[in-house]
Design an enzyme around this catalytic site. Structure first.
Site, PDB file in Angstrom:
ATOM      1  N   GLU A  58     -29.653  -8.503  23.997  1.00 15.01           N
ATOM      2  CA  GLU A  58     -28.767  -7.596  23.278  1.00 15.01           C
ATOM      3  C   GLU A  58     -29.034  -6.082  24.110  1.00 15.01           C
ATOM      4  O   GLU A  58     -30.578  -5.738  23.961  1.00 15.01           O
ATOM      5  CB  GLU A  58     -29.222  -7.324  21.877  1.00 15.01           C
ATOM      6  CG  GLU A  58     -28.032  -5.764  21.116  1.00 15.01           C
ATOM      7  CD  GLU A  58     -26.753  -5.932  21.647  1.00 15.01           C
ATOM      8  OE1 GLU A  58     -26.566  -4.974  21.653  1.00 15.01           O
ATOM      9  OE2 GLU A  58     -26.079  -7.234  21.061  1.00 15.01           O
ATOM     10  N   CYS A 113     -12.959 -11.100  20.402  1.00 13.08           N
ATOM     11  CA  CYS A 113     -12.061 -10.167  19.401  1.00 13.08           C
ATOM     12  C   CYS A 113     -11.091  -9.885  20.186  1.00 13.08           C
ATOM     13  O   CYS A 113      -9.917  -9.251  19.763  1.00 13.08           O
ATOM     14  CB  CYS A 113     -12.827  -8.750  19.300  1.00 13.08           C
ATOM     15  SG  CYS A 113     -13.570  -7.564  19.983  1.00 13.08           S
ATOM     16  N   CYS A 141       1.065  -0.970   0.023  1.00 17.10           N
ATOM     17  CA  CYS A 141      -0.478  -0.156   0.208  1.00 17.10           C
ATOM     18  C   CYS A 141       0.916   1.303  -0.264  1.00 17.10           C
ATOM     19  O   CYS A 141       1.773   1.496   0.740  1.00 17.10           O
ATOM     20  CB  CYS A 141      -1.083   0.315   1.075  1.00 17.10           C
ATOM     21  SG  CYS A 141      -2.136   1.625   1.075  1.00 17.10           S
ATOM     22  N   CYS A 148      -7.070   2.209  -1.373  1.00 10.09           N
ATOM     23  CA  CYS A 148      -7.367   1.516  -0.398  1.00 10.09           C
ATOM     24  C   CYS A 148      -7.430   0.049  -0.487  1.00 10.09           C
ATOM     25  O   CYS A 148      -8.303  -0.263  -1.225  1.00 10.09           O
ATOM     26  CB  CYS A 148      -7.969   2.081   0.934  1.00 10.09           C
ATOM     27  SG  CYS A 148      -8.554   0.703   2.359  1.00 10.09           S
ATOM     28  N   CYS A 189      -1.124   5.933   7.516  1.00 14.12           N
ATOM     29  CA  CYS A 189      -2.177   4.727   8.275  1.00 14.12           C
ATOM     30  C   CYS A 189      -1.264   3.724   9.160  1.00 14.12           C
ATOM     31  O   CYS A 189      -0.632   3.414   9.074  1.00 14.12           O
ATOM     32  CB  CYS A 189      -1.891   4.373   6.896  1.00 14.12           C
ATOM     33  SG  CYS A 189      -4.237   3.381   7.267  1.00 14.12           S
ATOM     34  N   CYS A 200      -3.167  -1.631   8.373  1.00 13.17           N
ATOM     35  CA  CYS A 200      -2.438  -2.624   7.974  1.00 13.17           C
ATOM     36  C   CYS A 200      -1.313  -2.671   8.752  1.00 13.17           C
ATOM     37  O   CYS A 200      -0.111  -2.807   8.014  1.00 13.17           O
ATOM     38  CB  CYS A 200      -2.698  -3.186   6.527  1.00 13.17           C
ATOM     39  SG  CYS A 200      -4.881  -2.568   5.270  1.00 13.17           S
ATOM     40  N   ASP A 203     -20.591 -13.531  22.330  1.00 15.77           N
ATOM     41  CA  ASP A 203     -20.422 -12.833  21.869  1.00 15.77           C
ATOM     42  C   ASP A 203     -19.609 -11.212  22.592  1.00 15.77           C
ATOM     43  O   ASP A 203     -19.881 -10.216  21.529  1.00 15.77           O
ATOM     44  CB  ASP A 203     -20.551 -12.952  20.301  1.00 15.77           C
ATOM     45  CG  ASP A 203     -19.663 -12.009  19.076  1.00 15.77           C
ATOM     46  OD1 ASP A 203     -17.906 -12.288  20.245  1.00 15.77           O
ATOM     47  OD2 ASP A 203     -19.914 -11.960  18.050  1.00 15.77           O
TER      48      ASP A 203
END
Length: 467
Positions: free
Chosen positions: A347, A423, A73, A174, A79, A82, A396
């Site tokens: 939720e 995560c 990139c 991007c 940036c 990534c 989750d």
């Protein structure tokens, strides 16, 4: 070790949390951020010290690691997205799995379970279905750009420079989102400049063009949301008609007038200017409607693999009562519903629960129920008594993990299986430790949802111990 301490000809040892690297010196561990890789031979200078934390920057590189590959990139050096694209993908996967191992052993004290090889992403580029870009009248210009002697517009449409809330660099290309994402962004940027529409000034909370959201779907649907920073009706009409007339590929065109001091729009009115109010994502034989405020996993292809692992770990035969905690828009709940007796989704965001119900109805699923409320309050003995104790709980949670009252309620509900999707494996390991007296972790499957970043998703199966 103090600020200004230097190290010469040292080898970067390993990766650490948040994608940083470390050098293990005689004085302790030194953390290094930026374009470094294990195996690099470098000179370092300590720039920050705290109680047990030393941070350094690379002042010179003597030789590069064999783990490296060429970043693809043009914006890589500025940036913060990534950050790992200079690391060969196979090595990225190895380091991510090791992160799971370290967190489970060190935080969770879980050492008797085999952690599977990480599931690699089908794509390492163009895998995201949603990106947000920011307009700014205070563009970040790199040293390389300044050295060209060219004159640059002060307007920008792109991403924030890391750790700078007020600096935006213009994104030309991007590699995260498939076409037509780049074309849509660049087209609107050119139009804004040509028409001299005021770009947003974050310091003074003024300006018309403020934010752009592009969502792409695996059905070919495309959603665009333009966020305006002031009620400039003439400019809004001009921008929205330009997008409508010049980009017929957009199937859902929307805008928001946000006068607040931040870009969040969950509490703002979304106005549908043209096309449908939603886009459609598909998974197996299911269709999910995704609205401007809906949460949907940002890597659609890999989300399917993640959910298959989750469903497999749940071990459903058609007779089970399943609770899906932090259900969001009910994606997992609806994905497993046809293999369960019933699914109860919980939720805290009311709008997400409404989406979950719509998605059940859209797919003819009649054995789901969804409830909105604070997880710590809604998941109590009265709720369990009313809706029945679950055979399986799927949870989750957000990155912060589960609050202890939620953990206690799960233990009280005593399901046979708990499938914990996370995560953040550090908070996941912490929560698993809290459940270790009653549950044994028997399977662990890391999943790479975000190639070229340090992030890793992880699924753990817990089986209730015989008491």
């Amino acid at each position: 070790m103090s600020k200004g301490t230097r190290y010469e000809y040292v080898e970067i040892t390993d990766f650490a949390a948040e994608g940083k690297c470390i050098y293990k010196s005689e004085d302790g561990v030194v953390f290094i951020e930026g374009n470094v890789a294990p195996g690099d031979i470098v000179d370092l200078e300590v720039v920050r010290t705290k109680k047990k934390l030393k941070e350094a920057v690379v002042t010179k590189v003597h030789s590069y690691s064999s783990l490296r590959t060429q970043p693809y990139c043009q914006h890589y050096t500025v940036c913060g997205g990534c950050k790992w694209q200079h690391i060969d993908y196979e090595h990225q996967l190895r380091f991510k799995r090791q992160q799971v191992v370290d967190h489970f052993q060190r935080i969770g004290k879980i050492k008797n379970v085999e952690i599977n090889p990480i599931l690699a992403g089908p794509k390492t580029e163009y895998y995201r279905n949603k990106l947000e870009f920011t307009f700014s009248n205070y563009r970040w210009v790199t040293k390389e750009q300044l050295d060209t002697g060219e004159k640059f517009s002060r307007n920008a449409l792109g991403f924030h420079v890391p750790k700078r809330f007020d600096k935006i660099f213009t994104v030309d290309t991007c590699h995260l989102q498939p076409d037509p994402s780049n074309a849509l962004r660049n087209s609107l940027h050119r139009f804004g400049e040509e028409q001299q529409i005021p770009y947003y000034d974050v310091k003074y909370n003024v300006g018309t063009l403020r934010n752009l959201v592009v969502r792409t779907a695996n059905t070919g649907d495309i959603m665009v949301i333009v966020q305006f920073g002031e009620q400039n009706d003439e400019a809004i009409e001009k921008v929205m008609n330009f997008m409508k007339d010049n980009h017929p590929e957009i199937t859902s065109l929307n805008y928001i007038v946000n006068l607040k001091g931040n870009d969040s729009y969950q509490d703002q009115e979304v106005i549908n200017f043209a096309g449908e109010a939603t886009i459609r994502e598909t998974m197996e034989d299911l269709t999910f409607l995704v609205g401007p405020k809906s949460f949907y996993q940002t890597n659609s292809e890999q989300a399917y693999n993640l959910f298959k692992v989750t469903r497999d770990y749940a071990g459903l035969t058609g007779n089970e009562s399943v609770y899906d905690l932090y259900t969001g828009t009910g994606t997992i709940a609806n994905f497993v519903a046809r293999r369960a007796k019933k699914v109860v989704g919980v939720e805290y965001v009311e709008a997400a629960v409404q989406d979950a119900r719509i998605n059940s109805a859209l797919n003819g699923i009649t054995n789901t129920e969804f409830f909105a409320g604070d997880m710590r309050r809604i998941m109590n003995e009265g709720f369990l008594a009313k809706h029945g104790r679950p055979d399986v709980i799927i949870t989750d949670p957000p990155r912060a993990g589960m609050d202890q009252p939620v953990v206690e309620t799960i233990l009280s509900a005593a399901p046979d299986r708990v499938v914990y999707v996370s995560c953040n494996t550090a908070t996941q390991a912490r929560d698993l430790a809290l459940m270790s007296e009653d549950y044994e972790v028997t399977k662990v499957q890391p999943v790479d949802m975000f190639p070229n970043t340090h992030h890793v998703e992880n699924v753990a199966l817990l089986i209730r111990k015989d008491r």
